[in-house]
Scaffold this active site. Sequence first.
Site, PDB file in Angstrom:
ATOM      1  N   GLU A  17       0.861  -1.164   0.000  1.00  0.00           N
ATOM      2  CA  GLU A  17       0.000   0.000   0.000  1.00  0.00           C
ATOM      3  C   GLU A  17       0.913   1.234   0.000  1.00  0.00           C
ATOM      4  O   GLU A  17       1.755   1.370   0.888  1.00  0.00           O
ATOM      5  CB  GLU A  17      -0.906   0.022   1.237  1.00  0.00           C
ATOM      6  N   ASP A  58      -1.208  14.283  -8.282  1.00  0.00           N
ATOM      7  CA  ASP A  58      -0.098  13.320  -8.356  1.00  0.00           C
ATOM      8  C   ASP A  58       0.790  13.712  -9.523  1.00  0.00           C
ATOM      9  O   ASP A  58       0.300  14.125 -10.578  1.00  0.00           O
ATOM     10  CB  ASP A  58      -0.628  11.887  -8.585  1.00  0.00           C
ATOM     11  N   ASN A  59       2.098  13.553  -9.333  1.00  0.00           N
ATOM     12  CA  ASN A  59       3.067  13.845 -10.397  1.00  0.00           C
ATOM     13  C   ASN A  59       3.974  12.644 -10.621  1.00  0.00           C
ATOM     14  O   ASN A  59       4.297  11.924  -9.681  1.00  0.00           O
ATOM     15  CB  ASN A  59       3.957  15.039 -10.004  1.00  0.00           C
ATOM     16  N   ARG A 118      16.825  17.992  -9.797  1.00  0.00           N
ATOM     17  CA  ARG A 118      15.632  18.851  -9.906  1.00  0.00           C
ATOM     18  C   ARG A 118      15.450  19.529  -8.552  1.00  0.00           C
ATOM     19  O   ARG A 118      15.295  18.847  -7.554  1.00  0.00           O
ATOM     20  CB  ARG A 118      14.396  18.032 -10.267  1.00  0.00           C
ATOM     21  N   HIS A 158      12.826  23.356  -5.180  1.00  0.00           N
ATOM     22  CA  HIS A 158      11.613  24.108  -5.515  1.00  0.00           C
ATOM     23  C   HIS A 158      10.638  24.216  -4.347  1.00  0.00           C
ATOM     24  O   HIS A 158      10.535  23.313  -3.512  1.00  0.00           O
ATOM     25  CB  HIS A 158      10.898  23.416  -6.684  1.00  0.00           C
ATOM     26  N   LYS A 181       4.424  16.923   0.111  1.00  0.00           N
ATOM     27  CA  LYS A 181       4.690  15.926  -0.941  1.00  0.00           C
ATOM     28  C   LYS A 181       4.989  14.574  -0.301  1.00  0.00           C
ATOM     29  O   LYS A 181       5.826  14.479   0.595  1.00  0.00           O
ATOM     30  CB  LYS A 181       5.878  16.373  -1.809  1.00  0.00           C
ATOM     31  N   HIS A 200      12.211  21.552  -1.925  1.00  0.00           N
ATOM     32  CA  HIS A 200      12.377  20.122  -2.189  1.00  0.00           C
ATOM     33  C   HIS A 200      13.109  19.912  -3.488  1.00  0.00           C
ATOM     34  O   HIS A 200      12.911  20.662  -4.468  1.00  0.00           O
ATOM     35  CB  HIS A 200      11.006  19.436  -2.240  1.00  0.00           C
ATOM     36  N   TYR A 241       4.928  11.210  -7.005  1.00  0.00           N
ATOM     37  CA  TYR A 241       4.637  11.839  -5.718  1.00  0.00           C
ATOM     38  C   TYR A 241       3.272  12.521  -5.703  1.00  0.00           C
ATOM     39  O   TYR A 241       2.770  12.973  -6.730  1.00  0.00           O
ATOM     40  CB  TYR A 241       5.739  12.824  -5.321  1.00  0.00           C
ATOM     41  N   LYS A 244      15.960  26.973 -15.584  1.00  0.00           N
ATOM     42  CA  LYS A 244      15.510  27.810 -14.458  1.00  0.00           C
ATOM     43  C   LYS A 244      16.272  27.449 -13.175  1.00  0.00           C
ATOM     44  O   LYS A 244      16.586  28.312 -12.364  1.00  0.00           O
ATOM     45  CB  LYS A 244      13.993  27.707 -14.261  1.00  0.00           C
ATOM     46  N   ASP A 245      16.573  26.154 -12.997  1.00  0.00           N
ATOM     47  CA  ASP A 245      17.320  25.755 -11.792  1.00  0.00           C
ATOM     48  C   ASP A 245      18.745  26.284 -11.854  1.00  0.00           C
ATOM     49  O   ASP A 245      19.375  26.510 -10.819  1.00  0.00           O
ATOM     50  CB  ASP A 245      17.310  24.234 -11.627  1.00  0.00           C
TER      51      ASP A 245
HETATM   52  C1  LIG Z   1       5.855  20.732 -11.266  1.00  0.00           C
HETATM   53  C2  LIG Z   1       4.930  20.788 -12.458  1.00  0.00           C
HETATM   54  C3  LIG Z   1       5.395  21.061 -13.728  1.00  0.00           C
HETATM   55  N1  LIG Z   1       4.530  21.116 -14.777  1.00  0.00           N
HETATM   56  C4  LIG Z   1       5.074  21.399 -16.115  1.00  0.00           C
HETATM   57  C5  LIG Z   1       5.777  22.737 -16.221  1.00  0.00           C
HETATM   58  C6  LIG Z   1       6.918  22.486 -17.153  1.00  0.00           C
HETATM   59  O1  LIG Z   1       6.529  22.770 -18.495  1.00  0.00           O
HETATM   60  C7  LIG Z   1       7.212  20.988 -17.042  1.00  0.00           C
HETATM   61  C8  LIG Z   1       8.474  20.691 -16.254  1.00  0.00           C
HETATM   62  O2  LIG Z   1       8.355  21.413 -15.031  1.00  0.00           O
HETATM   63  P1  LIG Z   1       9.593  21.552 -14.062  1.00  0.00           P
HETATM   64  O3  LIG Z   1      10.852  21.705 -14.867  1.00  0.00           O
HETATM   65  O4  LIG Z   1       9.273  22.606 -13.048  1.00  0.00           O
HETATM   66  O5  LIG Z   1       9.609  20.106 -13.362  1.00  0.00           O
HETATM   67  P2  LIG Z   1      10.498  19.712 -12.087  1.00  0.00           P
HETATM   68  O6  LIG Z   1      11.872  20.336 -12.196  1.00  0.00           O
HETATM   69  O7  LIG Z   1      10.387  18.264 -11.946  1.00  0.00           O
HETATM   70  O8  LIG Z   1       9.742  20.415 -10.887  1.00  0.00           O
HETATM   71  C9  LIG Z   1       9.451  19.709  -9.687  1.00  0.00           C
HETATM   72  O9  LIG Z   1      10.685  19.523  -9.070  1.00  0.00           O
HETATM   73  C10 LIG Z   1      10.726  19.323  -7.681  1.00  0.00           C
HETATM   74  C11 LIG Z   1      11.359  17.980  -7.420  1.00  0.00           C
HETATM   75  C12 LIG Z   1       9.488  19.474  -6.926  1.00  0.00           C
HETATM   76  O10 LIG Z   1       9.422  19.122  -5.746  1.00  0.00           O
HETATM   77  C13 LIG Z   1       8.316  20.107  -7.534  1.00  0.00           C
HETATM   78  O11 LIG Z   1       7.208  19.200  -7.482  1.00  0.00           O
HETATM   79  C14 LIG Z   1       8.482  20.563  -8.923  1.00  0.00           C
HETATM   80  O12 LIG Z   1       8.953  21.901  -8.892  1.00  0.00           O
HETATM   81  O13 LIG Z   1       6.079  20.414 -16.380  1.00  0.00           O
HETATM   82  C15 LIG Z   1       3.174  20.895 -14.627  1.00  0.00           C
HETATM   83  O14 LIG Z   1       2.395  20.954 -15.606  1.00  0.00           O
HETATM   84  N2  LIG Z   1       2.693  20.627 -13.373  1.00  0.00           N
HETATM   85  C16 LIG Z   1       3.513  20.575 -12.277  1.00  0.00           C
HETATM   86  O15 LIG Z   1       3.022  20.310 -11.140  1.00  0.00           O
END
Ligand SMILES: Cc1cn([C@H]2C[C@H](O)[C@@H](COP(=O)(O)OP(=O)(O)O[C@H]3O[C@H](C)C(=O)[C@H](O)[C@H]3O)O2)c(=O)[nH]c1=O
Length: 184
Positions: free
Chosen positions: A28, A47-48, A58, A61, A70, A117, A130, A165-166
Amino acid sequence: MEIETTKIAGVLLIKPRVFADRRGFFMETYRHERYAEAGIEAPFVQDNLSRSVQGTLRGMHFQVNYPQGKLINVIQGEVFDVAVDLRTDSPTFGQWVGAHLSEENKHQLYVPPGMAHGYCVLSESADFLYKCTEVYHPEDEEILKWNDPDVAIDWPIDNPILSDKDQHNAKPLSAFQGRASSTR
Ligand SMILES: Cc1cn([C@H]2C[C@H](O)[C@@H](COP(=O)(O)OP(=O)(O)O[C@H]3O[C@H](C)C(=O)[C@H](O)[C@H]3O)O2)c(=O)[nH]c1=O
Protein backbone atom coordinates in the site's frame (compact mmCIF):
# COMPACT_ATOMS: atom_id res chain seq x y z
CA MET A 1 4.53 0.35 8.16
CA GLU A 2 7.38 2.05 10.07
CA ILE A 3 7.61 5.81 10.37
CA GLU A 4 10.81 7.59 11.36
CA THR A 5 10.98 11.23 12.37
CA THR A 6 13.93 13.33 11.21
CA LYS A 7 15.75 16.35 12.62
CA ILE A 8 13.27 18.58 10.77
CA ALA A 9 9.79 18.50 12.35
CA GLY A 10 7.24 17.10 9.92
CA VAL A 11 9.71 15.47 7.51
CA LEU A 12 9.06 11.74 7.85
CA LEU A 13 10.78 8.65 6.43
CA ILE A 14 8.12 6.01 5.82
CA LYS A 15 8.83 2.31 5.31
CA PRO A 16 5.62 0.69 4.04
CA ARG A 17 4.98 -3.01 4.60
CA VAL A 18 5.89 -5.03 1.50
CA PHE A 19 4.21 -8.37 0.78
CA ALA A 20 6.54 -10.43 -1.40
CA ASP A 21 5.69 -13.76 -2.94
CA ARG A 22 6.62 -15.82 -5.95
CA ARG A 23 4.65 -13.45 -8.22
CA GLY A 24 6.49 -10.34 -7.05
CA PHE A 25 5.32 -7.90 -4.35
CA PHE A 26 2.37 -5.83 -3.12
CA MET A 27 2.44 -2.69 -0.98
CA GLU A 28 0.00 0.00 0.00
CA THR A 29 1.60 3.32 -0.97
CA TYR A 30 -1.03 5.45 0.80
CA ARG A 31 -4.05 5.03 3.09
CA HIS A 32 -5.61 8.23 4.45
CA GLU A 33 -6.39 7.21 8.02
CA ARG A 34 -3.04 5.48 8.57
CA TYR A 35 -1.03 8.43 7.24
CA ALA A 36 -3.25 10.90 9.12
CA GLU A 37 -2.31 9.09 12.35
CA ALA A 38 1.32 9.86 11.45
CA GLY A 39 0.46 13.54 10.99
CA ILE A 40 -0.02 13.52 7.22
CA GLU A 41 -3.56 14.81 7.33
CA ALA A 42 -4.00 17.29 4.46
CA PRO A 43 -5.76 15.70 1.49
CA PHE A 44 -3.67 15.09 -1.62
CA VAL A 45 -5.00 16.87 -4.70
CA GLN A 46 -2.40 16.20 -7.40
CA ASP A 47 -0.10 13.32 -8.36
CA ASN A 48 3.07 13.85 -10.40
CA LEU A 49 5.40 11.45 -12.21
CA SER A 50 8.78 12.49 -13.59
CA ARG A 51 11.55 10.45 -15.21
CA SER A 52 15.14 11.69 -15.09
CA VAL A 53 18.47 10.41 -16.39
CA GLN A 54 21.47 9.76 -14.14
CA GLY A 55 23.08 12.94 -12.82
CA THR A 56 19.89 15.02 -13.05
CA LEU A 57 19.13 17.35 -10.14
CA ARG A 58 15.63 18.85 -9.91
CA GLY A 59 15.29 21.55 -7.26
CA MET A 60 15.23 23.12 -4.86
CA HIS A 61 11.61 24.11 -5.51
CA PHE A 62 8.78 25.44 -3.41
CA GLN A 63 5.56 27.41 -3.79
CA VAL A 64 5.39 30.46 -1.50
CA ASN A 65 1.67 31.17 -1.06
CA TYR A 66 0.40 27.74 -2.07
CA PRO A 67 2.92 25.50 -0.29
CA GLN A 68 2.79 21.81 -1.17
CA GLY A 69 3.20 18.83 1.10
CA LYS A 70 4.69 15.93 -0.94
CA LEU A 71 4.55 12.16 -0.39
CA ILE A 72 7.34 10.73 -2.51
CA ASN A 73 7.88 7.27 -4.01
CA VAL A 74 10.68 6.17 -6.34
CA ILE A 75 9.23 3.38 -8.51
CA GLN A 76 12.31 2.82 -10.67
CA GLY A 77 15.96 3.52 -9.96
CA GLU A 78 17.44 5.43 -7.02
CA VAL A 79 17.53 9.08 -5.97
CA PHE A 80 18.90 11.16 -3.11
CA ASP A 81 15.87 13.18 -2.00
CA VAL A 82 16.30 16.40 0.01
CA ALA A 83 14.07 18.78 1.96
CA VAL A 84 15.26 22.18 3.23
CA ASP A 85 13.30 23.89 6.00
CA LEU A 86 12.21 27.38 4.84
CA ARG A 87 9.68 27.96 7.62
CA THR A 88 11.07 31.25 8.94
CA ASP A 89 9.66 30.58 12.44
CA SER A 90 11.28 27.12 12.56
CA PRO A 91 14.32 26.34 14.78
CA THR A 92 15.64 24.27 11.86
CA PHE A 93 15.30 27.07 9.26
CA GLY A 94 17.91 26.55 6.55
CA GLN A 95 18.70 23.00 7.64
CA TRP A 96 18.32 20.01 5.31
CA VAL A 97 17.42 16.32 5.51
CA GLY A 98 18.21 13.77 2.81
CA ALA A 99 17.18 10.17 2.14
CA HIS A 100 18.07 7.54 -0.43
CA LEU A 101 14.75 6.45 -1.98
CA SER A 102 14.77 3.57 -4.43
CA GLU A 103 12.82 0.88 -6.25
CA GLU A 104 14.81 -1.45 -4.00
CA ASN A 105 14.11 -0.04 -0.53
CA LYS A 106 10.58 1.22 -1.42
CA HIS A 107 10.93 3.91 1.24
CA GLN A 108 8.82 7.07 1.05
CA LEU A 109 9.63 10.57 2.22
CA TYR A 110 6.95 12.97 3.38
CA VAL A 111 7.96 16.61 2.89
CA PRO A 112 5.50 18.98 4.61
CA PRO A 113 4.47 22.42 3.28
CA GLY A 114 7.11 25.09 3.92
CA MET A 115 10.06 23.13 2.56
CA ALA A 116 12.20 23.53 -0.54
CA HIS A 117 12.38 20.12 -2.19
CA GLY A 118 14.62 18.49 -4.73
CA TYR A 119 16.51 15.34 -5.64
CA CYS A 120 19.37 14.00 -7.68
CA VAL A 121 19.37 10.76 -9.66
CA LEU A 122 21.92 8.06 -8.80
CA SER A 123 20.76 5.25 -11.09
CA GLU A 124 20.77 5.13 -14.90
CA SER A 125 17.33 6.70 -14.73
CA ALA A 126 14.69 7.20 -12.04
CA ASP A 127 10.89 7.38 -12.04
CA PHE A 128 9.70 9.72 -9.30
CA LEU A 129 6.02 9.48 -8.34
CA TYR A 130 4.64 11.84 -5.72
CA LYS A 131 1.40 13.14 -4.24
CA CYS A 132 0.90 16.85 -3.51
CA THR A 133 -1.38 18.58 -1.01
CA GLU A 134 -1.74 21.67 -3.23
CA VAL A 135 -2.00 22.06 -7.01
CA TYR A 136 0.71 23.52 -9.20
CA HIS A 137 0.96 27.32 -9.21
CA PRO A 138 3.86 28.13 -11.56
CA GLU A 139 3.57 31.85 -10.86
CA ASP A 140 4.07 31.12 -7.18
CA GLU A 141 7.20 29.01 -7.50
CA GLU A 142 10.58 30.02 -6.04
CA ILE A 143 13.89 28.18 -6.36
CA LEU A 144 16.58 27.82 -3.70
CA LYS A 145 20.08 27.29 -5.13
CA TRP A 146 20.86 23.57 -5.00
CA ASN A 147 24.42 24.30 -3.87
CA ASP A 148 23.86 27.26 -1.56
CA PRO A 149 26.84 27.29 0.84
CA ASP A 150 24.66 28.37 3.76
CA VAL A 151 22.58 25.20 3.41
CA ALA A 152 25.52 23.01 2.31
CA ILE A 153 23.57 19.97 1.14
CA ASP A 154 25.93 17.01 0.91
CA TRP A 155 24.88 15.87 -2.58
CA PRO A 156 26.32 12.54 -3.67
CA ILE A 157 26.93 13.84 -7.22
CA ASP A 158 28.91 16.68 -8.83
CA ASN A 159 28.10 18.82 -11.89
CA PRO A 160 24.44 17.87 -12.07
CA ILE A 161 22.20 18.18 -15.12
CA LEU A 162 19.93 21.15 -14.31
CA SER A 163 16.97 22.82 -16.02
CA ASP A 164 17.59 26.36 -17.27
CA LYS A 165 15.51 27.81 -14.46
CA ASP A 166 17.32 25.75 -11.79
CA GLN A 167 20.58 27.02 -13.27
CA HIS A 168 19.69 30.69 -13.73
CA ASN A 169 16.66 31.59 -11.58
CA ALA A 170 17.72 30.03 -8.26
CA LYS A 171 18.29 32.27 -5.22
CA PRO A 172 20.45 31.94 -2.09
CA LEU A 173 18.96 31.10 1.30
CA SER A 174 19.41 34.74 2.36
CA ALA A 175 16.75 35.72 -0.20
CA PHE A 176 14.18 33.81 1.86
CA GLN A 177 15.43 34.63 5.35
CA GLY A 178 12.95 37.31 6.35
CA ARG A 179 10.01 36.09 4.27
CA ALA A 180 7.22 34.26 6.00
CA SER A 181 6.71 31.07 4.05
CA SER A 182 3.19 29.97 4.86
CA THR A 183 2.79 26.40 5.93
CA ARG A 184 -1.00 26.23 5.65
C1 LIG B 1 5.85 20.73 -11.27
C2 LIG B 1 4.93 20.79 -12.46
C3 LIG B 1 5.39 21.06 -13.73
N1 LIG B 1 4.53 21.12 -14.78
C4 LIG B 1 5.07 21.40 -16.11
C5 LIG B 1 5.78 22.74 -16.22
C6 LIG B 1 6.92 22.49 -17.15
O1 LIG B 1 6.53 22.77 -18.49
C7 LIG B 1 7.21 20.99 -17.04
C8 LIG B 1 8.47 20.69 -16.25
O2 LIG B 1 8.36 21.41 -15.03
P1 LIG B 1 9.59 21.55 -14.06
O3 LIG B 1 10.85 21.71 -14.87
O4 LIG B 1 9.27 22.61 -13.05
O5 LIG B 1 9.61 20.11 -13.36
P2 LIG B 1 10.50 19.71 -12.09
O6 LIG B 1 11.87 20.34 -12.20
O7 LIG B 1 10.39 18.26 -11.95
O8 LIG B 1 9.74 20.42 -10.89
C9 LIG B 1 9.45 19.71 -9.69
O9 LIG B 1 10.69 19.52 -9.07
C10 LIG B 1 10.73 19.32 -7.68
C11 LIG B 1 11.36 17.98 -7.42
C12 LIG B 1 9.49 19.47 -6.93
O10 LIG B 1 9.42 19.12 -5.75
C13 LIG B 1 8.32 20.11 -7.53
O11 LIG B 1 7.21 19.20 -7.48
C14 LIG B 1 8.48 20.56 -8.92
O12 LIG B 1 8.95 21.90 -8.89
O13 LIG B 1 6.08 20.41 -16.38
C15 LIG B 1 3.17 20.90 -14.63
O14 LIG B 1 2.39 20.95 -15.61
N2 LIG B 1 2.69 20.63 -13.37
C16 LIG B 1 3.51 20.57 -12.28
O15 LIG B 1 3.02 20.31 -11.14
